[in-house]
Design a protein around this motif. Structure first.
Motif, PDB file in Angstrom:
ATOM      1  N   VAL A  14     -87.114  59.687  48.588  1.00  0.00           N
ATOM      2  CA  VAL A  14     -85.897  59.312  49.305  1.00  0.00           C
ATOM      3  C   VAL A  14     -86.079  57.873  49.746  1.00  0.00           C
ATOM      4  O   VAL A  14     -87.017  57.543  50.475  1.00  0.00           O
ATOM      5  CB  VAL A  14     -85.643  60.234  50.522  1.00  0.00           C
ATOM      6  CG1 VAL A  14     -84.439  59.768  51.315  1.00  0.00           C
ATOM      7  CG2 VAL A  14     -85.467  61.667  50.070  1.00  0.00           C
ATOM      8  N   ARG A  15     -85.201  57.011  49.277  1.00  0.00           N
ATOM      9  CA  ARG A  15     -85.307  55.593  49.623  1.00  0.00           C
ATOM     10  C   ARG A  15     -84.474  55.311  50.866  1.00  0.00           C
ATOM     11  O   ARG A  15     -83.318  55.703  50.959  1.00  0.00           O
ATOM     12  CB  ARG A  15     -84.833  54.741  48.465  1.00  0.00           C
ATOM     13  CG  ARG A  15     -85.751  54.891  47.252  1.00  0.00           C
ATOM     14  CD  ARG A  15     -85.543  53.773  46.262  1.00  0.00           C
ATOM     15  NE  ARG A  15     -86.319  53.972  45.075  1.00  0.00           N
ATOM     16  CZ  ARG A  15     -87.512  53.430  44.854  1.00  0.00           C
ATOM     17  NH1 ARG A  15     -88.055  52.656  45.749  1.00  0.00           N
ATOM     18  NH2 ARG A  15     -88.153  53.649  43.715  1.00  0.00           N
ATOM     19  N   GLY A  16     -85.113  54.652  51.825  1.00  0.00           N
ATOM     20  CA  GLY A  16     -84.429  54.287  53.057  1.00  0.00           C
ATOM     21  C   GLY A  16     -85.411  54.208  54.208  1.00  0.00           C
ATOM     22  O   GLY A  16     -86.617  54.395  54.046  1.00  0.00           O
ATOM     23  N   GLY A  49     -84.365  61.956  45.360  1.00  0.00           N
ATOM     24  CA  GLY A  49     -83.506  62.778  46.190  1.00  0.00           C
ATOM     25  C   GLY A  49     -84.176  64.072  46.616  1.00  0.00           C
ATOM     26  O   GLY A  49     -85.305  64.371  46.258  1.00  0.00           O
ATOM     27  N   GLU A 109     -90.679  58.668  41.022  1.00  0.00           N
ATOM     28  CA  GLU A 109     -89.308  59.083  40.690  1.00  0.00           C
ATOM     29  C   GLU A 109     -89.269  60.309  39.785  1.00  0.00           C
ATOM     30  O   GLU A 109     -88.258  61.013  39.749  1.00  0.00           O
ATOM     31  CB  GLU A 109     -88.557  57.926  40.022  1.00  0.00           C
ATOM     32  CG  GLU A 109     -88.237  56.792  40.971  1.00  0.00           C
ATOM     33  CD  GLU A 109     -87.628  55.581  40.282  1.00  0.00           C
ATOM     34  OE1 GLU A 109     -87.535  55.565  39.028  1.00  0.00           O
ATOM     35  OE2 GLU A 109     -87.241  54.642  40.994  1.00  0.00           O
ATOM     36  N   SER A 111     -81.885  56.359  56.693  1.00  0.00           N
ATOM     37  CA  SER A 111     -80.756  55.471  56.401  1.00  0.00           C
ATOM     38  C   SER A 111     -81.100  54.681  55.162  1.00  0.00           C
ATOM     39  O   SER A 111     -82.058  53.907  55.152  1.00  0.00           O
ATOM     40  CB  SER A 111     -80.515  54.513  57.571  1.00  0.00           C
ATOM     41  OG  SER A 111     -80.187  55.237  58.731  1.00  0.00           O
ATOM     42  N   PRO A 131     -79.582  53.558  50.808  1.00  0.00           N
ATOM     43  CA  PRO A 131     -78.468  53.100  49.978  1.00  0.00           C
ATOM     44  C   PRO A 131     -77.368  54.147  49.808  1.00  0.00           C
ATOM     45  O   PRO A 131     -76.230  53.809  49.526  1.00  0.00           O
ATOM     46  CB  PRO A 131     -79.125  52.760  48.635  1.00  0.00           C
ATOM     47  CG  PRO A 131     -80.477  53.338  48.680  1.00  0.00           C
ATOM     48  CD  PRO A 131     -80.844  53.560  50.107  1.00  0.00           C
ATOM     49  N   ASP A 132     -77.707  55.423  49.994  1.00  0.00           N
ATOM     50  CA  ASP A 132     -76.714  56.483  49.862  1.00  0.00           C
ATOM     51  C   ASP A 132     -76.178  56.946  51.213  1.00  0.00           C
ATOM     52  O   ASP A 132     -75.620  58.032  51.326  1.00  0.00           O
ATOM     53  CB  ASP A 132     -77.317  57.678  49.109  1.00  0.00           C
ATOM     54  CG  ASP A 132     -77.754  57.314  47.705  1.00  0.00           C
ATOM     55  OD1 ASP A 132     -77.072  56.476  47.077  1.00  0.00           O
ATOM     56  OD2 ASP A 132     -78.783  57.845  47.243  1.00  0.00           O
ATOM     57  N   GLY A 133     -76.367  56.130  52.245  1.00  0.00           N
ATOM     58  CA  GLY A 133     -75.943  56.508  53.589  1.00  0.00           C
ATOM     59  C   GLY A 133     -77.065  57.221  54.323  1.00  0.00           C
ATOM     60  O   GLY A 133     -78.222  57.155  53.936  1.00  0.00           O
ATOM     61  N   ASP A 134     -76.703  57.913  55.391  1.00  0.00           N
ATOM     62  CA  ASP A 134     -77.691  58.646  56.183  1.00  0.00           C
ATOM     63  C   ASP A 134     -77.859  60.053  55.629  1.00  0.00           C
ATOM     64  O   ASP A 134     -76.875  60.740  55.354  1.00  0.00           O
ATOM     65  CB  ASP A 134     -77.251  58.732  57.644  1.00  0.00           C
ATOM     66  CG  ASP A 134     -77.345  57.396  58.361  1.00  0.00           C
ATOM     67  OD1 ASP A 134     -77.886  56.441  57.771  1.00  0.00           O
ATOM     68  OD2 ASP A 134     -76.890  57.312  59.512  1.00  0.00           O
ATOM     69  N   VAL A 135     -79.127  60.462  55.464  1.00  0.00           N
ATOM     70  CA  VAL A 135     -79.438  61.818  55.032  1.00  0.00           C
ATOM     71  C   VAL A 135     -80.495  62.385  55.969  1.00  0.00           C
ATOM     72  O   VAL A 135     -81.260  61.638  56.579  1.00  0.00           O
ATOM     73  CB  VAL A 135     -79.934  61.883  53.570  1.00  0.00           C
ATOM     74  CG1 VAL A 135     -78.857  61.413  52.612  1.00  0.00           C
ATOM     75  CG2 VAL A 135     -81.199  61.074  53.373  1.00  0.00           C
TER      76      VAL A 135
END
Length: 149
Positions: A97-99, A3, A89, A116, A118-122
């Motif tokens: 940040v995974r996506g 994150g 990690e 985009s 697993p936790d939505g768009d950041v």
């Protein structure tokens, strides 16, 4: 660490955690910079997971006379991939940040990467963006040279 802080502008956002992206993120972090590393698939990319590492391990297993070389190679590859995941990690200066990333417009001069995952768009804000997403082979037509050569 996993994150990032969406209010922080990082020194760099590295898109792609294959061999090039890992090298860039680690190198910049060694200078004390906080980096965001963005990956939509497996850490290590093709090199760790399907290319360099498994193929060289298979050659080593064949030379060493390993009874079940494919199982041995899978175990080695999976162990290395797990180690790379843990390293990214838990790194003090690399924020994983995974996506899947896409570049967007910025309002304040910093680059903005929308991820985009697993936790939505950041959104990730960074002074620099490094795109290290690998490549795909292309066929270059050479007159007189067929595909079998």
């Amino acid at each position: 660490m996993i994150g990032h802080d969406p209010l922080t502008t990082y020194k760099a956002a590295v898109i792609g955690a294959g061999s090039g992206g890992l090298t860039m993120a680690t190198g910049l972090s060694n200078f004390g910079h906080d980096i965001v590393l963005i990956e939509g698939d497996k850490i290590g990319g093709d090199c760790t997971n399907v290319g360099c590492i498994p193929s060289k391990a298979l050659l080593h297993a064949a030379e060493a006379g390993v009874d079940d070389p494919f199982a041995w190679v899978r175990a080695r590859r999976d162990g290395l991939a797990a180690d790379e995941d843990v390293e990214m990690e838990t790194h003090d200066h690399i924020h994983l940040v995974r996506g899947w990333a896409r570049l967007t417009k910025s309002e304040n001069g910093a680059h903005v990467v929308c991820v985009s995952g697993p936790d939505g768009d950041v959104e990730v804000h960074a002074e620099n963006v490094i795109v290290s997403t690998g490549s795909k082979p292309i066929e270059i037509p050479v007159e007189g040279l067929g595909p079998e050569r």
